[in-house]
Design a protein around this motif. Structure first.
Motif, PDB file in Angstrom:
ATOM      1  N   LEU A 160     -25.357   0.337 -28.693  1.00  0.00           N
ATOM      2  CA  LEU A 160     -24.904  -0.986 -28.263  1.00  0.00           C
ATOM      3  C   LEU A 160     -23.484  -0.916 -27.707  1.00  0.00           C
ATOM      4  O   LEU A 160     -23.205  -1.441 -26.625  1.00  0.00           O
ATOM      5  CB  LEU A 160     -24.984  -1.976 -29.433  1.00  0.00           C
ATOM      6  CG  LEU A 160     -24.508  -3.393 -29.167  1.00  0.00           C
ATOM      7  CD1 LEU A 160     -25.316  -4.071 -28.063  1.00  0.00           C
ATOM      8  CD2 LEU A 160     -24.560  -4.211 -30.459  1.00  0.00           C
ATOM      9  N   ASN A 181     -28.710   3.120 -32.525  1.00  0.00           N
ATOM     10  CA  ASN A 181     -28.629   1.692 -32.223  1.00  0.00           C
ATOM     11  C   ASN A 181     -27.217   1.140 -32.125  1.00  0.00           C
ATOM     12  O   ASN A 181     -26.815   0.648 -31.074  1.00  0.00           O
ATOM     13  CB  ASN A 181     -29.441   0.895 -33.248  1.00  0.00           C
ATOM     14  CG  ASN A 181     -30.923   1.043 -33.026  1.00  0.00           C
ATOM     15  OD1 ASN A 181     -31.391   1.003 -31.897  1.00  0.00           O
ATOM     16  ND2 ASN A 181     -31.671   1.230 -34.102  1.00  0.00           N
ATOM     17  N   ARG A 182     -26.469   1.173 -33.202  1.00  0.00           N
ATOM     18  CA  ARG A 182     -25.127   0.576 -33.184  1.00  0.00           C
ATOM     19  C   ARG A 182     -24.235   1.268 -32.166  1.00  0.00           C
ATOM     20  O   ARG A 182     -23.562   0.610 -31.367  1.00  0.00           O
ATOM     21  CB  ARG A 182     -24.520   0.604 -34.579  1.00  0.00           C
ATOM     22  CG  ARG A 182     -25.273  -0.314 -35.544  1.00  0.00           C
ATOM     23  CD  ARG A 182     -24.865  -0.102 -36.974  1.00  0.00           C
ATOM     24  NE  ARG A 182     -25.570   1.057 -37.514  1.00  0.00           N
ATOM     25  CZ  ARG A 182     -25.517   1.428 -38.779  1.00  0.00           C
ATOM     26  NH1 ARG A 182     -24.759   0.747 -39.628  1.00  0.00           N
ATOM     27  NH2 ARG A 182     -26.195   2.467 -39.208  1.00  0.00           N
ATOM     28  N   PHE A 186     -30.630  -5.608 -30.121  1.00  0.00           N
ATOM     29  CA  PHE A 186     -29.449  -5.078 -29.433  1.00  0.00           C
ATOM     30  C   PHE A 186     -29.700  -4.992 -27.924  1.00  0.00           C
ATOM     31  O   PHE A 186     -28.815  -5.304 -27.126  1.00  0.00           O
ATOM     32  CB  PHE A 186     -29.074  -3.711 -29.984  1.00  0.00           C
ATOM     33  CG  PHE A 186     -28.442  -3.743 -31.356  1.00  0.00           C
ATOM     34  CD1 PHE A 186     -28.327  -4.911 -32.094  1.00  0.00           C
ATOM     35  CD2 PHE A 186     -27.961  -2.585 -31.922  1.00  0.00           C
ATOM     36  CE1 PHE A 186     -27.756  -4.932 -33.349  1.00  0.00           C
ATOM     37  CE2 PHE A 186     -27.369  -2.579 -33.182  1.00  0.00           C
ATOM     38  CZ  PHE A 186     -27.271  -3.753 -33.895  1.00  0.00           C
TER      39      PHE A 186
END
Length: 170
Positions: A115, A111-112, A149
């Motif tokens: 993004l 995820n991070r 996100f």
């Protein structure tokens, strides 16, 4: 041994990192081998720039490798955290344009890191939806499973930061 945090219901990544486009890699600090065992992903000197959105001791990179760190949660972000994402995505895109190899990583590389990598792809001229699809195709179908996100990318990080900032007391 569990391969994911207790609050996760998704499988761990099968590789430490994957190349999304030439020179741009996405990954995490942990991955799951074919026996289902949790493994450490330690960056050495194989990248020119490492961008970490989650940090853990002993995971590198090697001394002399440029390392940018901005720990952000895998949760809704503040306007300041979105600005950090934009800054890291611009630095990533610039490095890729310059022919440098870049690893963007978080805990598992879903995820991070997704993004920042997707936003870097937008900075390099890819449409947001195509950037999300490319990240998922190259890293994992579980990449960017944080819908917030994906929404940030769809609306644009500038707009998302402005809207998020409306909730911040003056």
């Amino acid at each position: 041994m569990r391969t994911r945090q207790k609050d996760r219901d998704v499988p761990g990544p099968q590789t430490p990192w994957d190349e999304i486009v030439p020179g741009l890699w996405m990954g995490g600090h942990y991955w799951t081998d074919t026996a289902g065992e949790l493994q450490l992903a330690v960056a050495g000197d194989e990248f020119d720039l490492v961008v970490s959105l989650y940090a853990a001791p002993g995971h590198g990179p090697a001394p002399g490798v440029e390392h940018l760190v901005a720990e952000i949660p895998d949760a809704p972000l503040t306007a300041g955290q979105l600005a950090d994402v934009q800054q890291l995505a611009r630095a990533t895109a610039s490095a890729v344009r310059d022919g440098r190899t870049v690893l963007v990583r978080c805990h598992s590389g879903y995820n991070r890191s997704g993004l920042v990598v997707a936003q870097a792809l937008v900075e390099l001229g890819t449409e947001p939806a195509a950037a999300v699809e490319l990240v998922r195709r190259q890293r994992s179908l579980w990449a960017l499973h944080n819908r917030v996100f994906e929404d940030y990318l769809a609306v644009g990080l500038d707009v998302a930061a402005l809207l998020t900032g409306l909730d911040t007391p003056a």
